[in-house]
Design a protein around this motif. Sequence first.
Motif, mmCIF file in Angstrom:
data_model
loop_
_atom_site.group_PDB
_atom_site.id
_atom_site.type_symbol
_atom_site.label_atom_id
_atom_site.label_comp_id
_atom_site.label_asym_id
_atom_site.label_seq_id
_atom_site.Cartn_x
_atom_site.Cartn_y
_atom_site.Cartn_z
ATOM 1 N N LEU A 70 0.852 -1.181 0.000
ATOM 2 C CA LEU A 70 0.000 0.000 0.000
ATOM 3 C C LEU A 70 0.886 1.229 0.000
ATOM 4 N N SER A 71 0.433 2.290 -0.622
ATOM 5 C CA SER A 71 1.187 3.537 -0.595
ATOM 6 C C SER A 71 1.068 4.147 0.797
ATOM 7 N N ASP A 72 1.941 5.111 1.105
ATOM 8 C CA ASP A 72 1.873 5.786 2.397
ATOM 9 C C ASP A 72 0.503 6.427 2.604
ATOM 10 N N GLU A 73 -0.064 6.965 1.535
ATOM 11 C CA GLU A 73 -1.379 7.596 1.636
ATOM 12 C C GLU A 73 -2.445 6.567 2.015
ATOM 13 N N GLN A 74 -2.387 5.372 1.414
ATOM 14 C CA GLN A 74 -3.359 4.336 1.731
ATOM 15 C C GLN A 74 -3.181 3.823 3.150
ATOM 16 N N LEU A 75 -1.943 3.821 3.663
ATOM 17 C CA LEU A 75 -1.716 3.376 5.027
ATOM 18 C C LEU A 75 -2.293 4.352 6.037
ATOM 19 N N VAL A 76 -2.417 5.617 5.656
ATOM 20 C CA VAL A 76 -2.873 6.636 6.597
ATOM 21 C C VAL A 76 -4.384 6.795 6.573
ATOM 22 N N ARG A 77 -4.992 6.819 5.394
ATOM 23 C CA ARG A 77 -6.430 7.058 5.310
ATOM 24 C C ARG A 77 -7.028 6.246 4.169
ATOM 25 N N PHE A 78 -8.171 5.628 4.421
ATOM 26 C CA PHE A 78 -8.861 4.825 3.423
ATOM 27 C C PHE A 78 -10.045 5.606 2.872
ATOM 28 N N THR A 129 -5.766 -12.070 9.388
ATOM 29 C CA THR A 129 -6.823 -12.025 8.375
ATOM 30 C C THR A 129 -6.420 -11.163 7.186
ATOM 31 N N THR A 130 -7.144 -11.302 6.114
ATOM 32 C CA THR A 130 -6.887 -10.482 4.927
ATOM 33 C C THR A 130 -7.014 -8.988 5.233
ATOM 34 N N PRO A 131 -8.051 -8.532 5.944
ATOM 35 C CA PRO A 131 -8.090 -7.094 6.251
ATOM 36 C C PRO A 131 -6.865 -6.615 7.031
ATOM 37 N N LEU A 132 -6.378 -7.415 7.967
ATOM 38 C CA LEU A 132 -5.183 -7.012 8.711
ATOM 39 C C LEU A 132 -3.966 -6.993 7.792
ATOM 40 N N VAL A 185 -4.137 -3.723 5.833
ATOM 41 C CA VAL A 185 -3.784 -2.557 6.649
ATOM 42 C C VAL A 185 -2.280 -2.526 6.910
ATOM 43 N N CYS A 186 -1.710 -3.688 7.190
ATOM 44 C CA CYS A 186 -0.281 -3.776 7.522
ATOM 45 C C CYS A 186 0.602 -3.909 6.291
ATOM 46 N N SER A 187 -0.008 -4.187 5.142
ATOM 47 C CA SER A 187 0.719 -4.429 3.893
ATOM 48 C C SER A 187 1.715 -5.571 4.056
ATOM 49 N N LEU A 188 1.219 -6.677 4.618
ATOM 50 C CA LEU A 188 2.043 -7.857 4.874
ATOM 51 C C LEU A 188 1.314 -9.125 4.458
ATOM 52 N N ASP A 189 2.070 -10.169 4.243
ATOM 53 C CA ASP A 189 1.547 -11.500 3.962
ATOM 54 C C ASP A 189 1.927 -12.385 5.154
ATOM 55 N N PHE A 190 1.015 -12.589 6.084
ATOM 56 C CA PHE A 190 1.326 -13.344 7.300
ATOM 57 C C PHE A 190 1.738 -14.780 7.001
ATOM 58 N N ALA A 191 1.060 -15.425 6.066
ATOM 59 C CA ALA A 191 1.421 -16.810 5.733
ATOM 60 C C ALA A 191 2.851 -16.875 5.203
#
Length: 145
Positions: free
Chosen positions: A26-34, A57-60, A63-69
């Motif tokens: 996600l861009s910095d802008e997307q990380l700050v406000r949706f 979860t996928t929503p997390l 938001v975090c811009s990570l792939d937990f798996a």
Amino acid sequence: TQSTWALAPTSSYAASASTTMAAPALSDEQLVRFDDGSRGIDQVIMLQNANGSWAPTTPLELVCSLDFAGLMRRPAVAGLMATAAMGDNFAAAFATAVVLALLPLRFAENAGEWALIAKKARRWLASVAGAHTDALLREAAACVS
């Protein structure tokens, strides 16, 4: 039961995400406000479970811009999973540790808003990870730095 939260799409990332795919950056802008007007920290707070944990979860992931798996397949994390003997709690424990590592990195300016939820998360993490809590937090920090 756990609620499922959906983020309003700001681009094609929300439509293309699934639980088996890596979360796109996600861009910095997307990380700050949706698009729905919420800030990233608001989404993180809403996704926390009542017991203090976060589920991977996928929503997390969005938001975090990570792939937990993907992060859990890293050799150091997989080794910790094998030795920590947390069973079904490992995924939530790892996701919780990752969020705890991300809060000061991505949301330092909102520390007053997340300090208490972080304290609750640390208590939950210690209750399930026991002696492995510090190692889990170190591995999570290594994943996000």
